[in-house]
Design a protein around this motif. Structure first.
Motif, short mmCIF file in Angstrom:
data_model
loop_
_atom_site.label_atom_id
_atom_site.label_comp_id
_atom_site.label_asym_id
_atom_site.label_seq_id
_atom_site.Cartn_x
_atom_site.Cartn_y
_atom_site.Cartn_z
N LEU A 42 0.82 -1.21 0.00
CA LEU A 42 0.00 0.00 0.00
C LEU A 42 0.86 1.27 0.00
O LEU A 42 0.52 2.25 -0.68
CB LEU A 42 -0.96 -0.02 1.19
CG LEU A 42 -2.05 -1.09 1.13
CD1 LEU A 42 -2.87 -1.09 2.40
CD2 LEU A 42 -2.93 -0.91 -0.10
N GLU A 43 1.96 1.27 0.74
CA GLU A 43 2.85 2.43 0.74
C GLU A 43 3.50 2.63 -0.62
O GLU A 43 3.59 3.75 -1.13
CB GLU A 43 3.92 2.28 1.83
CG GLU A 43 3.36 2.44 3.22
CD GLU A 43 4.33 2.05 4.33
OE1 GLU A 43 5.53 1.81 4.04
OE2 GLU A 43 3.90 1.97 5.50
N PHE A 44 3.95 1.53 -1.25
CA PHE A 44 4.54 1.61 -2.58
C PHE A 44 3.52 2.15 -3.58
O PHE A 44 3.83 3.01 -4.40
CB PHE A 44 5.04 0.22 -3.02
CG PHE A 44 5.72 0.23 -4.36
CD1 PHE A 44 7.08 0.43 -4.45
CD2 PHE A 44 4.99 0.02 -5.52
CE1 PHE A 44 7.72 0.43 -5.69
CE2 PHE A 44 5.62 0.02 -6.76
CZ PHE A 44 6.99 0.23 -6.84
N ALA A 45 2.29 1.65 -3.50
CA ALA A 45 1.23 2.10 -4.41
C ALA A 45 0.95 3.59 -4.23
O ALA A 45 0.81 4.32 -5.21
CB ALA A 45 -0.04 1.28 -4.18
N ALA A 46 0.89 4.05 -2.99
CA ALA A 46 0.63 5.47 -2.72
C ALA A 46 1.77 6.34 -3.25
O ALA A 46 1.53 7.38 -3.87
CB ALA A 46 0.44 5.69 -1.23
N GLU A 47 3.01 5.91 -3.03
CA GLU A 47 4.17 6.67 -3.48
C GLU A 47 4.28 6.74 -5.00
O GLU A 47 4.85 7.67 -5.55
CB GLU A 47 5.46 6.06 -2.93
CG GLU A 47 5.61 6.21 -1.43
CD GLU A 47 6.74 5.35 -0.86
OE1 GLU A 47 7.46 4.68 -1.64
OE2 GLU A 47 6.88 5.34 0.38
N ASN A 48 3.71 5.74 -5.68
CA ASN A 48 3.83 5.65 -7.13
C ASN A 48 2.51 5.83 -7.87
O ASN A 48 2.42 5.53 -9.06
CB ASN A 48 4.47 4.30 -7.51
CG ASN A 48 5.89 4.21 -7.03
OD1 ASN A 48 6.79 4.74 -7.66
ND2 ASN A 48 6.11 3.55 -5.90
N ALA A 49 1.50 6.32 -7.17
CA ALA A 49 0.18 6.61 -7.74
C ALA A 49 -0.38 5.41 -8.51
O ALA A 49 -0.82 5.54 -9.65
CB ALA A 49 0.24 7.85 -8.62
N LEU A 50 -0.35 4.24 -7.88
CA LEU A 50 -0.86 3.02 -8.49
C LEU A 50 -2.24 2.70 -7.92
O LEU A 50 -2.47 2.84 -6.73
CB LEU A 50 0.08 1.85 -8.21
CG LEU A 50 1.50 2.00 -8.75
CD1 LEU A 50 2.41 0.93 -8.17
CD2 LEU A 50 1.50 1.93 -10.27
N ASN A 51 -3.13 2.26 -8.77
CA ASN A 51 -4.47 1.89 -8.35
C ASN A 51 -4.43 0.44 -7.84
O ASN A 51 -4.86 -0.48 -8.51
CB ASN A 51 -5.47 2.04 -9.50
CG ASN A 51 -6.90 1.85 -9.04
OD1 ASN A 51 -7.21 1.89 -7.86
ND2 ASN A 51 -7.79 1.61 -9.99
N TRP A 52 -3.85 0.29 -6.66
CA TRP A 52 -3.69 -1.02 -6.03
C TRP A 52 -4.44 -1.04 -4.72
O TRP A 52 -4.51 -0.04 -4.01
CB TRP A 52 -2.23 -1.32 -5.74
CG TRP A 52 -1.38 -1.62 -6.93
CD1 TRP A 52 -1.74 -1.58 -8.24
CD2 TRP A 52 0.00 -1.99 -6.90
NE1 TRP A 52 -0.67 -1.91 -9.03
CE2 TRP A 52 0.41 -2.17 -8.24
CE3 TRP A 52 0.92 -2.19 -5.88
CZ2 TRP A 52 1.70 -2.54 -8.57
CZ3 TRP A 52 2.20 -2.56 -6.22
CH2 TRP A 52 2.59 -2.75 -7.55
N GLU A 53 -4.96 -2.20 -4.41
CA GLU A 53 -5.54 -2.46 -3.10
C GLU A 53 -4.85 -3.70 -2.54
O GLU A 53 -4.29 -4.50 -3.29
CB GLU A 53 -7.05 -2.73 -3.22
CG GLU A 53 -7.86 -1.54 -3.68
CD GLU A 53 -9.33 -1.86 -3.83
OE1 GLU A 53 -9.77 -2.94 -3.37
OE2 GLU A 53 -10.03 -1.04 -4.43
N ALA A 54 -4.91 -3.88 -1.25
CA ALA A 54 -4.37 -5.07 -0.60
C ALA A 54 -5.33 -5.49 0.49
O ALA A 54 -5.80 -4.65 1.26
CB ALA A 54 -2.98 -4.79 -0.03
N GLU A 55 -5.63 -6.78 0.52
CA GLU A 55 -6.57 -7.31 1.49
C GLU A 55 -5.98 -8.50 2.20
O GLU A 55 -5.19 -9.25 1.63
CB GLU A 55 -7.85 -7.77 0.78
CG GLU A 55 -8.61 -6.70 0.05
CD GLU A 55 -9.84 -7.25 -0.66
OE1 GLU A 55 -10.24 -8.42 -0.36
OE2 GLU A 55 -10.40 -6.54 -1.49
N LEU A 56 -6.42 -8.69 3.44
CA LEU A 56 -6.11 -9.89 4.19
C LEU A 56 -7.36 -10.74 4.20
O LEU A 56 -8.44 -10.25 4.53
CB LEU A 56 -5.68 -9.55 5.62
CG LEU A 56 -4.42 -8.71 5.77
CD1 LEU A 56 -4.20 -8.35 7.23
CD2 LEU A 56 -3.20 -9.44 5.22
N GLN A 57 -7.24 -12.01 3.83
CA GLN A 57 -8.37 -12.93 3.80
C GLN A 57 -8.05 -14.14 4.68
O GLN A 57 -6.92 -14.64 4.68
CB GLN A 57 -8.63 -13.42 2.37
CG GLN A 57 -9.13 -12.37 1.42
CD GLN A 57 -10.60 -12.08 1.64
OE1 GLN A 57 -11.38 -12.92 2.08
NE2 GLN A 57 -10.99 -10.84 1.34
#
Length: 106
Positions: A42-57
């Motif tokens: 999530l931090e990498f996605a925010a720093e690089n403006a990526l439309n990524w999500e991460a979930e724990l299942q």
């Protein structure tokens, strides 16, 4: 940590080159370090403006097998049961010249 970041960067390169709209990372909640890796993603996605999500299942295998999305996994059971899948490692080896150490099994 260095290998994790290299893997995330390789996925980001794939994401950009193939104009992927959204990527959702699914991690197995009971596995140690899942929460920490989720935060790294999530931090990498925010720093690089990526439309990524991460979930724990709690049961990611079942979750992924029942999904209608394209799945990337190395788990044979998931690949046997999901609707569509992509061999991302194969793509990265071919298209990104990812260096690998292959071991021939007898």
């Amino acid at each position: 940590m260095n290998q994790t970041l290299r893997a995330v960067e390789a996925v980001a390169s794939f994401f950009h080159k193939n104009h992927i709209h959204k990527l959702i990372w699914i991690f197995d909640q009971p596995v140690s370090n899942s929460g920490r890796i989720k935060q790294i993603i999530l931090e990498f996605a925010a720093e690089n403006a990526l439309n990524w999500e991460a979930e724990l299942q709690y049961n990611p295998d079942k979750y992924l097998a029942e999904s209608s999305e394209i799945i990337i996994s190395s788990d044979a059971w998931i690949l046997d049961h999901c609707k569509e899948w992509l061999n991302l490692i194969g793509y990265l080896i071919r298209e990104e010249n990812l260096s690998v150490n292959l071991i021939k099994m007898a």
